[in-house]
Design a protein around this motif. Structure first.
Motif, PDB file in Angstrom:
ATOM      1  N   ARG A 196       0.714  -1.274   0.062  1.00  0.00           N
ATOM      2  CA  ARG A 196      -0.040  -0.142   0.118  1.00  0.00           C
ATOM      3  C   ARG A 196       0.890   1.250   0.110  1.00  0.00           C
ATOM      4  O   ARG A 196       0.366   2.362  -0.673  1.00  0.00           O
ATOM      5  N   CYS A 197       1.897   1.106   0.740  1.00  0.00           N
ATOM      6  CA  CYS A 197       2.923   2.185   1.074  1.00  0.00           C
ATOM      7  C   CYS A 197       2.984   2.970  -0.232  1.00  0.00           C
ATOM      8  O   CYS A 197       3.541   2.412  -1.400  1.00  0.00           O
ATOM      9  N   GLN A 198       2.868   4.267  -0.560  1.00  0.00           N
ATOM     10  CA  GLN A 198       3.363   4.879  -1.716  1.00  0.00           C
ATOM     11  C   GLN A 198       4.655   5.858  -1.647  1.00  0.00           C
ATOM     12  O   GLN A 198       4.851   6.779  -2.520  1.00  0.00           O
ATOM     13  N   GLY A 199       5.242   5.730  -0.355  1.00  0.00           N
ATOM     14  CA  GLY A 199       6.314   6.568  -0.060  1.00  0.00           C
ATOM     15  C   GLY A 199       6.078   8.262   0.013  1.00  0.00           C
ATOM     16  O   GLY A 199       6.984   8.820  -0.510  1.00  0.00           O
ATOM     17  N   TYR A 200       4.900   8.468   0.608  1.00  0.00           N
ATOM     18  CA  TYR A 200       4.722   9.825   0.752  1.00  0.00           C
ATOM     19  C   TYR A 200       5.603  10.359   1.818  1.00  0.00           C
ATOM     20  O   TYR A 200       5.685  11.507   1.986  1.00  0.00           O
ATOM     21  N   ALA A 201       6.154   9.796   2.692  1.00  0.00           N
ATOM     22  CA  ALA A 201       6.959   9.823   3.689  1.00  0.00           C
ATOM     23  C   ALA A 201       6.438  10.756   4.828  1.00  0.00           C
ATOM     24  O   ALA A 201       7.201  11.483   5.533  1.00  0.00           O
ATOM     25  N   GLN A 202       5.038  10.841   4.931  1.00  0.00           N
ATOM     26  CA  GLN A 202       4.388  11.566   6.094  1.00  0.00           C
ATOM     27  C   GLN A 202       5.162  10.869   7.376  1.00  0.00           C
ATOM     28  O   GLN A 202       5.102  11.606   8.272  1.00  0.00           O
ATOM     29  N   CYS A 203       5.140   9.753   7.385  1.00  0.00           N
ATOM     30  CA  CYS A 203       5.566   9.058   8.703  1.00  0.00           C
ATOM     31  C   CYS A 203       6.935   9.293   9.076  1.00  0.00           C
ATOM     32  O   CYS A 203       7.324   9.552  10.040  1.00  0.00           O
ATOM     33  N   ALA A 204       7.890   9.285   8.078  1.00  0.00           N
ATOM     34  CA  ALA A 204       9.201   9.658   8.265  1.00  0.00           C
ATOM     35  C   ALA A 204       9.412  10.949   8.715  1.00  0.00           C
ATOM     36  O   ALA A 204      10.380  11.259   9.552  1.00  0.00           O
ATOM     37  N   ALA A 225      -1.464  10.068   9.833  1.00  0.00           N
ATOM     38  CA  ALA A 225      -1.076  10.978   8.751  1.00  0.00           C
ATOM     39  C   ALA A 225      -1.122  10.077   7.410  1.00  0.00           C
ATOM     40  O   ALA A 225      -1.113  10.930   6.191  1.00  0.00           O
ATOM     41  N   CYS A 226      -0.942   8.953   7.505  1.00  0.00           N
ATOM     42  CA  CYS A 226      -0.467   8.137   6.335  1.00  0.00           C
ATOM     43  C   CYS A 226      -1.732   8.150   5.034  1.00  0.00           C
ATOM     44  O   CYS A 226      -2.701   7.641   5.756  1.00  0.00           O
ATOM     45  N   PRO A 227      -1.577   8.679   4.105  1.00  0.00           N
ATOM     46  CA  PRO A 227      -2.659   8.885   3.045  1.00  0.00           C
ATOM     47  C   PRO A 227      -3.174   7.694   2.798  1.00  0.00           C
ATOM     48  O   PRO A 227      -4.296   7.590   2.390  1.00  0.00           O
TER      49      PRO A 227
HETATM   50  S1  SF4 Z   1       3.233   7.962   5.249  1.00  0.00           S
HETATM   51 FE1  SF4 Z   1       4.716   6.362   5.377  1.00  0.00          FE
HETATM   52  S2  SF4 Z   1       3.747   4.402   5.177  1.00  0.00           S
HETATM   53 FE2  SF4 Z   1       2.222   5.912   4.574  1.00  0.00          FE
HETATM   54  S3  SF4 Z   1       2.557   6.145   2.314  1.00  0.00           S
HETATM   55 FE3  SF4 Z   1       3.757   7.356   3.195  1.00  0.00          FE
HETATM   56  S4  SF4 Z   1       6.078   6.412   3.543  1.00  0.00           S
HETATM   57 FE4  SF4 Z   1       4.314   5.103   3.331  1.00  0.00          FE
END
Ligand code: SF4
Length: 83
Positions: free
Chosen positions: A9-17, A52-54
């Motif tokens: 599922r992870c799209q690499g949006y990096a909200q978590c990071a 926050a993860c979309p």
């Molecule tokens: S917030 Fe983290 S887990 Fe969610 S899509 Fe982005 S990188 Fe992946």
């Protein structure tokens, strides 16, 4: 705490990071690396990352979080499985 990220599922949006850099970070262009056994003191930040993860890819202490890890999350749910 135990956590798992569904890397399909992870799209690499990096909200978590951004929100919990001690637990999640991106390696390369959009490859997420995370600590599946993060410290309890990170729970607040991880909760914010979950919210926050979309694509809602992060699960904490939920079903499957105990025995799945970053390495086993890959390769599941392929739309072409079974062909
Ligand atoms: S917030 Fe983290 S887990 Fe969610 S899509 Fe982005 S990188 Fe992946």
């Amino acid at each position: 705490m135990r956590l798992v990220v569904d890397l399909n599922r992870c799209q690499g949006y990096a909200q978590c990071a951004f929100l919990a850099p001690e637990v999640f970070f991106l390696s390369g262009e959009e490859s997420l690396v995370y600590d599946p056994h993060a410290d309890e003191e990170q729970r607040g930040k991880v909760a914010r990352a979950v919210a926050a993860c979309p694509v809602r890819a992060i699960t904490v202490d939920g079903p499957g979080a105990a025995d799945r890890s970053a390495t086993t999350a890959r390769g599941q749910g392929s739309p072409h499985a079974g062909r």
